[in-house]
Every structure is written in C-alpha cells, then in structure tokens.
Design an enzyme around this catalytic site. Sequence first.
Site, short mmCIF file in Angstrom:
data_model
loop_
_atom_site.label_atom_id
_atom_site.label_comp_id
_atom_site.label_asym_id
_atom_site.label_seq_id
_atom_site.Cartn_x
_atom_site.Cartn_y
_atom_site.Cartn_z
N SER A 55 0.86 -1.18 0.00
CA SER A 55 0.00 0.00 0.00
C SER A 55 0.88 1.22 0.00
O SER A 55 1.96 1.22 0.62
CB SER A 55 -0.88 0.01 1.25
OG SER A 55 -1.49 1.27 1.38
N TYR A 113 -0.80 -1.27 10.39
CA TYR A 113 -0.99 -1.57 8.96
C TYR A 113 0.14 -0.96 8.14
O TYR A 113 0.79 -1.65 7.34
CB TYR A 113 -2.35 -1.03 8.52
CG TYR A 113 -2.65 -1.27 7.05
CD1 TYR A 113 -3.08 -2.52 6.60
CD2 TYR A 113 -2.52 -0.25 6.11
CE1 TYR A 113 -3.37 -2.74 5.26
CE2 TYR A 113 -2.81 -0.46 4.77
CZ TYR A 113 -3.24 -1.70 4.35
OH TYR A 113 -3.52 -1.92 3.01
P1 NAP Z 1 -10.61 -7.41 1.73
O1 NAP Z 1 -11.75 -7.27 0.78
O2 NAP Z 1 -10.81 -7.21 3.18
O3 NAP Z 1 -9.94 -8.84 1.45
C1 NAP Z 1 -8.86 -9.31 2.22
C2 NAP Z 1 -8.65 -10.78 1.90
O4 NAP Z 1 -7.59 -11.27 2.73
C3 NAP Z 1 -9.87 -11.65 2.22
O5 NAP Z 1 -9.96 -12.69 1.28
C4 NAP Z 1 -9.55 -12.20 3.59
O6 NAP Z 1 -10.22 -13.41 3.91
C5 NAP Z 1 -8.06 -12.44 3.39
N1 NAP Z 1 -7.37 -12.66 4.66
C6 NAP Z 1 -7.23 -11.82 5.72
N2 NAP Z 1 -6.55 -12.41 6.71
C7 NAP Z 1 -6.25 -13.67 6.28
C8 NAP Z 1 -5.59 -14.79 6.85
N3 NAP Z 1 -5.09 -14.74 8.08
N4 NAP Z 1 -5.46 -15.93 6.10
C9 NAP Z 1 -5.98 -16.00 4.86
N5 NAP Z 1 -6.64 -14.99 4.27
C10 NAP Z 1 -6.78 -13.84 4.97
O7 NAP Z 1 -9.43 -6.39 1.34
P2 NAP Z 1 -8.80 -5.92 -0.06
O8 NAP Z 1 -8.97 -4.47 -0.13
O9 NAP Z 1 -9.25 -6.79 -1.17
O10 NAP Z 1 -7.27 -6.19 0.29
C11 NAP Z 1 -6.42 -7.03 -0.45
C12 NAP Z 1 -4.99 -6.52 -0.31
O11 NAP Z 1 -4.89 -5.21 -0.88
C13 NAP Z 1 -4.54 -6.36 1.17
O12 NAP Z 1 -3.22 -6.82 1.30
C14 NAP Z 1 -4.60 -4.86 1.38
O13 NAP Z 1 -3.71 -4.41 2.38
C15 NAP Z 1 -4.22 -4.34 0.00
N6 NAP Z 1 -4.65 -2.95 -0.25
C16 NAP Z 1 -5.97 -2.63 -0.32
C17 NAP Z 1 -6.33 -1.30 -0.60
C18 NAP Z 1 -7.77 -0.89 -0.72
O14 NAP Z 1 -8.02 0.34 -0.86
N7 NAP Z 1 -8.73 -1.79 -0.71
C19 NAP Z 1 -5.34 -0.33 -0.77
C20 NAP Z 1 -4.01 -0.69 -0.67
C21 NAP Z 1 -3.67 -2.01 -0.42
P3 NAP Z 1 -11.62 -13.40 4.75
O15 NAP Z 1 -12.70 -13.10 3.78
O16 NAP Z 1 -11.68 -14.78 5.31
O17 NAP Z 1 -11.48 -12.33 5.81
#
Ligand code: NAP
Length: 241
Positions: free
Chosen positions: A144, A167
């Site tokens: 991020s 984070y």
């Molecule tokens: P999200 O919709 O909350 O999805 C997160 C995913 O990670 C879900 O599938 C969740 O599974 C899984 N997860 C969390 N803890 C886990 C564990 N211990 N073991 C296995 N799976 C696990 O979030 P997202 O926005 O798609 O995020 C994906 C990535 O993008 C993350 O690394 C985040 O930091 C990064 N990111 C996101 C943004 C944004 O604006 N959205 C910006 C910058 C970076 P469950 O469904 O079981 O919880």
Amino acid sequence: MKRIALVTGANKGLGLETARQLAKEGTTVLMSSRNKERGTEAFQKLKEEGLDVEIVQLEVTNEAEVDALVKHIDSTYGKLDVLVNNAGIMHGGEPTGVNTAEIVKAEVLKETFDVNFFSLVSLTQKMLPLLKKSDSGRIINVSSILGSNTVQSDETSPWSGIKPFAYNASKTALNSFTVHLAAALKDTNIKVNSAHPGWVKTELGGKNAPLEAPEGAKTSVNLSYADFTGKFVHNGEEIAW
Ligand code: NAP
C-alpha cells in the site's frame, strides 16, 4: 504448459478480482481462502464465468496448511509461475486517530504483522522451489502507498494524514522484503515487486474509495508480466519507497 498462479485471500475484494483477471488471460488460478464457504462461493462464481480456477484452503498464518498447499501444487502442477501475496488485514479500519503509533496496542501490531508480514515471508520462502521451476516466476507483494515512508513523512501528501501504524508499518516491512528478496533472486528467473492497487472499494478499503476492484486488480495482474524486479508500482508508475 499454462501459467499457474496462486492468489492468497481470493474469496473477495482485490484477491477475487485478481484471480478473475489472471484466469481471463489464460492462467490457471489457485484461489486460496481461509474460509471454505466464502471460498467456494467465489470459486463457483468464476467457474460459472468459464474460468480455469481451483479453490484451495489457506489460513496464511497456518504453517501446516501452507506445507499441504506446497505439496498439492508440486504434485498437481510441478511448478508455480505467479504468486500474488494479496491476503491482508487492517485493524479497526478507521484511518485517523485509531491505532496511531502513540497508542497502538502490542497485540494489534503482532496480529497485523503476523498476517501481513511474517506469514507472507514464510509462505513465499516455502513456494520458492516451485517458483524456481517456472521459466518466469513472478512474486507480487500487495502493499500500500500507506507503507511508503517517503509519502508518510511528506506533510503535503494527501496520504500522510492516514496513519494506522500497525498496517502502515507492516506494509513498509513488506516493501523491505520485496527489495531484499529481489536482490537475493537477481540471478534467477524470478522477479519480485510490490503493488499499490490504489484506494479501492472493498471491505478493507471501505465505501468511500474511488476505485472499483477491477481497476485495483490491474496493477497486480500487470506485474505478473513484469520484466523488472525490486520496484514499488501503481498502474505502471513507480512509487517512492
Ligand atoms: P478485503 O476485501 O478485506 O480482502 C482481504 C482478503 O484477505 C480476504 O480474502 C480475507 O479473507 C483475506 N485474509 C485476511 N486475513 C487472512 C488470513 N489470516 N489468512 C488468509 N486470508 C486472509 O481487502 P482488499 O482491499 O481486497 O485487500 C487485499 C490486499 O490489498 C490487502 O493486502 C490490502 O492491504 C491491500 N490494499 C488494499 C487497498 C484498498 O483500498 N482496498 C489499498 C491498498 C492495499 P476473509 O474473507 O476470510 O477475511
């Protein structure tokens, strides 16, 4: 043989969309999910779209599950071409005032680093023998811009007001892993890069984010074809560490 990719946390949000886009481009995608029900639902969606995907169980902090997955990929495919380290958490969600460096609790730091950093390093190391069997292994660490110390220390940046410490620091550490692993693997066919997807509407990104998941997934998908290593990238542009 087709490219084989593993996307962690592929049951929703950016992981699901990254799996979809990689599969649409002809890659066989292993969608990992820690929750069987949510994973199966996501997997069925992509199957109905005619995509070549497989659902696999993986709680990233569970070493035994990682070991079982390594064995499964080895015996089924014999290699891994793309590893998208996507699974991640942000405690609290609220960007300001909560979990700042001044007040964040040790357990929040530990849990965040366990998922976003320690497990990711361990999983990647365990997948390396399979990635080395690929002609063009690619590791994408989903980071991020909030983990950029250049951005965080620049008071004029709109991102610098967003300081959930656990984070942000976990993503800074992840970026360090990218730089160090890219250097360690420089004489191999494996390229390692960090991705900033943008601010994306997901459970983690929240409802006010300007981007939708298909837009956000593009950076990781493009990095799966990268001909460079050790960079931090958003939409084809390099970001300062
Ligand atoms: P999200 O919709 O909350 O999805 C997160 C995913 O990670 C879900 O599938 C969740 O599974 C899984 N997860 C969390 N803890 C886990 C564990 N211990 N073991 C296995 N799976 C696990 O979030 P997202 O926005 O798609 O995020 C994906 C990535 O993008 C993350 O690394 C985040 O930091 C990064 N990111 C996101 C943004 C944004 O604006 N959205 C910006 C910058 C970076 P469950 O469904 O079981 O919880």
